[in-house]
Design a protein around this motif. Structure first.
Motif, PDB file in Angstrom:
ATOM      1  N   ASP A  24       2.037  17.319  -3.506  1.00 20.73           N
ATOM      2  CA  ASP A  24       3.064  16.684  -4.285  1.00 20.73           C
ATOM      3  C   ASP A  24       3.735  15.598  -3.383  1.00 20.73           C
ATOM      4  OD1 ASP A  24       2.590  18.488  -6.138  1.00 20.73           O
ATOM      5  OD2 ASP A  24       4.388  19.630  -5.824  1.00 20.73           O
ATOM      6  N   ALA A  25       3.971  15.787  -1.954  1.00 25.42           N
ATOM      7  CA  ALA A  25       4.523  14.629  -1.062  1.00 25.42           C
ATOM      8  C   ALA A  25       3.583  13.387  -1.222  1.00 25.42           C
ATOM      9  CB  ALA A  25       4.860  15.318   0.261  1.00 25.42           C
ATOM     10  N   MET A  26       2.222  13.765  -0.992  1.00 27.09           N
ATOM     11  CA  MET A  26       1.284  12.969  -1.099  1.00 27.09           C
ATOM     12  C   MET A  26       1.253  11.980  -2.438  1.00 27.09           C
ATOM     13  SD  MET A  26      -2.943  13.282  -0.460  1.00 27.09           S
ATOM     14  CE  MET A  26      -4.103  11.707  -0.802  1.00 27.09           C
ATOM     15  N   ARG A  27       1.325  12.725  -3.412  1.00 27.54           N
ATOM     16  CA  ARG A  27       1.305  11.979  -4.883  1.00 27.54           C
ATOM     17  C   ARG A  27       2.480  11.095  -4.779  1.00 27.54           C
ATOM     18  NH1 ARG A  27       2.828  12.011 -10.124  1.00 27.54           N
ATOM     19  NH2 ARG A  27       1.026  11.998 -11.503  1.00 27.54           N
ATOM     20  N   ASP A  28       3.598  11.575  -4.326  1.00 23.68           N
ATOM     21  CA  ASP A  28       4.970  10.584  -4.344  1.00 23.68           C
ATOM     22  C   ASP A  28       4.661   9.525  -3.649  1.00 23.68           C
ATOM     23  OD1 ASP A  28       6.350  12.602  -5.881  1.00 23.68           O
ATOM     24  OD2 ASP A  28       7.296  13.494  -4.303  1.00 23.68           O
ATOM     25  N   LEU A  29       4.233   9.467  -2.491  1.00 24.02           N
ATOM     26  CA  LEU A  29       3.857   8.356  -1.555  1.00 24.02           C
ATOM     27  C   LEU A  29       2.935   7.560  -2.230  1.00 24.02           C
ATOM     28  CD1 LEU A  29       3.903  10.207   1.905  1.00 24.02           C
ATOM     29  CD2 LEU A  29       5.502   8.310   1.162  1.00 24.02           C
ATOM     30  N   LEU A  30       1.853   7.924  -2.795  1.00 20.67           N
ATOM     31  CA  LEU A  30       0.822   7.259  -3.372  1.00 20.67           C
ATOM     32  C   LEU A  30       1.462   6.387  -4.697  1.00 20.67           C
ATOM     33  CD1 LEU A  30      -2.070   9.656  -3.792  1.00 20.67           C
ATOM     34  CD2 LEU A  30      -2.137   7.393  -2.507  1.00 20.67           C
ATOM     35  N   GLY A  31       2.747   6.890  -5.264  1.00 19.54           N
ATOM     36  CA  GLY A  31       3.333   6.135  -6.285  1.00 19.54           C
ATOM     37  C   GLY A  31       4.106   5.164  -5.608  1.00 19.54           C
ATOM     38  N   GLN A  32       4.078   4.994  -4.295  1.00 17.04           N
ATOM     39  CA  GLN A  32       5.157   3.706  -3.773  1.00 17.04           C
ATOM     40  C   GLN A  32       4.021   2.714  -3.299  1.00 17.04           C
ATOM     41  OE1 GLN A  32       7.636   5.743  -1.034  1.00 17.04           O
ATOM     42  NE2 GLN A  32       8.039   7.556  -2.290  1.00 17.04           N
ATOM     43  N   ARG A  33       2.935   3.322  -2.671  1.00 14.29           N
ATOM     44  CA  ARG A  33       1.969   2.210  -1.945  1.00 14.29           C
ATOM     45  C   ARG A  33       0.660   2.686  -1.710  1.00 14.29           C
ATOM     46  NH1 ARG A  33       5.628   3.904   1.448  1.00 14.29           N
ATOM     47  NH2 ARG A  33       5.122   5.400   3.602  1.00 14.29           N
ATOM     48  N   ASP A  34      -0.106   2.025  -1.182  1.00 16.57           N
ATOM     49  CA  ASP A  34      -1.686   2.201  -1.462  1.00 16.57           C
ATOM     50  C   ASP A  34      -2.086   3.263  -0.260  1.00 16.57           C
ATOM     51  OD1 ASP A  34      -4.449   1.169  -2.556  1.00 16.57           O
ATOM     52  OD2 ASP A  34      -4.847   1.581  -0.413  1.00 16.57           O
ATOM     53  N   TRP A  35      -3.009   4.192  -0.603  1.00 20.39           N
ATOM     54  CA  TRP A  35      -3.343   5.391   0.410  1.00 20.39           C
ATOM     55  C   TRP A  35      -3.742   4.754   1.925  1.00 20.39           C
ATOM     56  CZ3 TRP A  35      -3.147  10.077   1.934  1.00 20.39           C
ATOM     57  CH2 TRP A  35      -4.292  10.579   2.820  1.00 20.39           C
ATOM     58  N   SER A  36      -4.179   3.743   2.171  1.00 21.03           N
ATOM     59  CA  SER A  36      -4.580   3.051   3.195  1.00 21.03           C
ATOM     60  C   SER A  36      -3.293   2.789   4.156  1.00 21.03           C
ATOM     61  CB  SER A  36      -5.279   1.705   3.275  1.00 21.03           C
ATOM     62  OG  SER A  36      -4.430   0.652   2.551  1.00 21.03           O
ATOM     63  N   LYS A  37      -1.862   2.463   3.709  1.00 18.61           N
ATOM     64  CA  LYS A  37      -0.767   2.250   4.203  1.00 18.61           C
ATOM     65  C   LYS A  37       0.098   3.482   4.328  1.00 18.61           C
ATOM     66  CE  LYS A  37      -0.700  -2.553   2.453  1.00 18.61           C
ATOM     67  NZ  LYS A  37      -2.058  -2.463   1.783  1.00 18.61           N
ATOM     68  N   ILE A  38      -0.532   4.830   4.101  1.00 13.15           N
ATOM     69  CA  ILE A  38       0.372   5.904   4.295  1.00 13.15           C
ATOM     70  C   ILE A  38      -0.229   6.939   5.528  1.00 13.15           C
ATOM     71  CG2 ILE A  38       0.762   8.245   3.236  1.00 13.15           C
ATOM     72  CD1 ILE A  38       0.319   6.995   0.292  1.00 13.15           C
ATOM     73  N   THR A  39       0.997   7.151   6.193  1.00 15.25           N
ATOM     74  CA  THR A  39       0.455   8.048   7.463  1.00 15.25           C
ATOM     75  C   THR A  39       0.655   9.313   7.101  1.00 15.25           C
ATOM     76  OG1 THR A  39       2.649   8.019   8.418  1.00 15.25           O
ATOM     77  CG2 THR A  39       1.395   6.160   8.903  1.00 15.25           C
TER      78      THR A  39
END
Length: 210
Positions: A24-39
């Motif tokens: 769910d946390a990954m999903r929330d972050l994907l709603g904010q920016r692209d996967w390549s920019k998420i750590t």
């Protein structure tokens, strides 16, 4: 003192809650920016766990992405199961409504949106195309069980034929969604519905008349 079975159930439930929180946390972050920019540190923080806990559960960044993709496949099975229960005796409607619900939810998923309208990331695209084997196998096995337990009551062989074809077709629509001129849920209902009807008719013909 809890029995071994109770402890195993509690541990299994706790692990499922942990995985759900992380995904769910990954999903929330994907709603904010692209996967390549998420750590992974950001994902762990969003779930309220340590980075090491995330690694212990998923093994790697790729493992986390694979788990997320598998959850998308689980959504397909869940929707079909719900539609079967809501349309007892109507195979066409069961398949149509199940696929429609799946497509509706998938279209709103930020990972799917990033594949469809964002910059294509090969590591994500491969998960549902060239490397989709584990995802398809997982969803197929789950759907086999659903078709055996539902009112359709398929045999294992019948369920395998149905589930493998339906899962492959539904998953293939994620990276290449059909155009507006196609009502894919209705089309799949018209394709797979007759198969279910034929199985049920054959079963009825085998019952000796009294």
């Amino acid at each position: 003192m809890p029995s071994t079975g109770s402890r195993n159930f509690i541990q299994g439930s706790a692990r499922e809650l942990l995985r759900t929180a992380i995904l769910d946390a990954m999903r929330d972050l994907l709603g904010q920016r692209d996967w390549s920019k998420i750590t992974l540190t950001e994902v762990a923080a969003g779930a309220g766990v340590s980075r090491q806990t995330l690694y212990n559960e998923f093994g790697s960044r790729q493992g986390l992405a694979e788990a997320y993709a598998i959850r998308l496949a689980d959504d397909l099975v869940d929707h079909v199961e719900t539609a079967l229960a809501a349309n007892i005796g109507d195979a066409d409607a069961s398949i149509r409504d199940g696929i429609a619900g799946y497509f509706r939810d998938a279209a709103q998923d930020p990972l799917v949106q990033s594949l469809v309208v964002g910059e294509v990331k090969l590591d994500l695209l491969r998960l549902i195309t060239l490397d989709a084997g584990p995802l398809i196998e997982h969803a197929t096995e789950r759907l086999i069980g659903v078709m055996q337990r539902s009112w359709v009551a398929f045999t294992r062989g019948q369920a395998e034929t149905f589930a493998h074809a339906l899962v492959r077709l539904a998953i293939s629509c994620i990276p290449t969604p059909p155009g507006p001129q196609h009502d894919v849920p209705a089309e799949l209902g018209r394709i797979f519905g007759p198969y279910v009807a034929a199985v049920l008719a054959g079963r009825a013909a085998e019952i000796p008349a009294r």
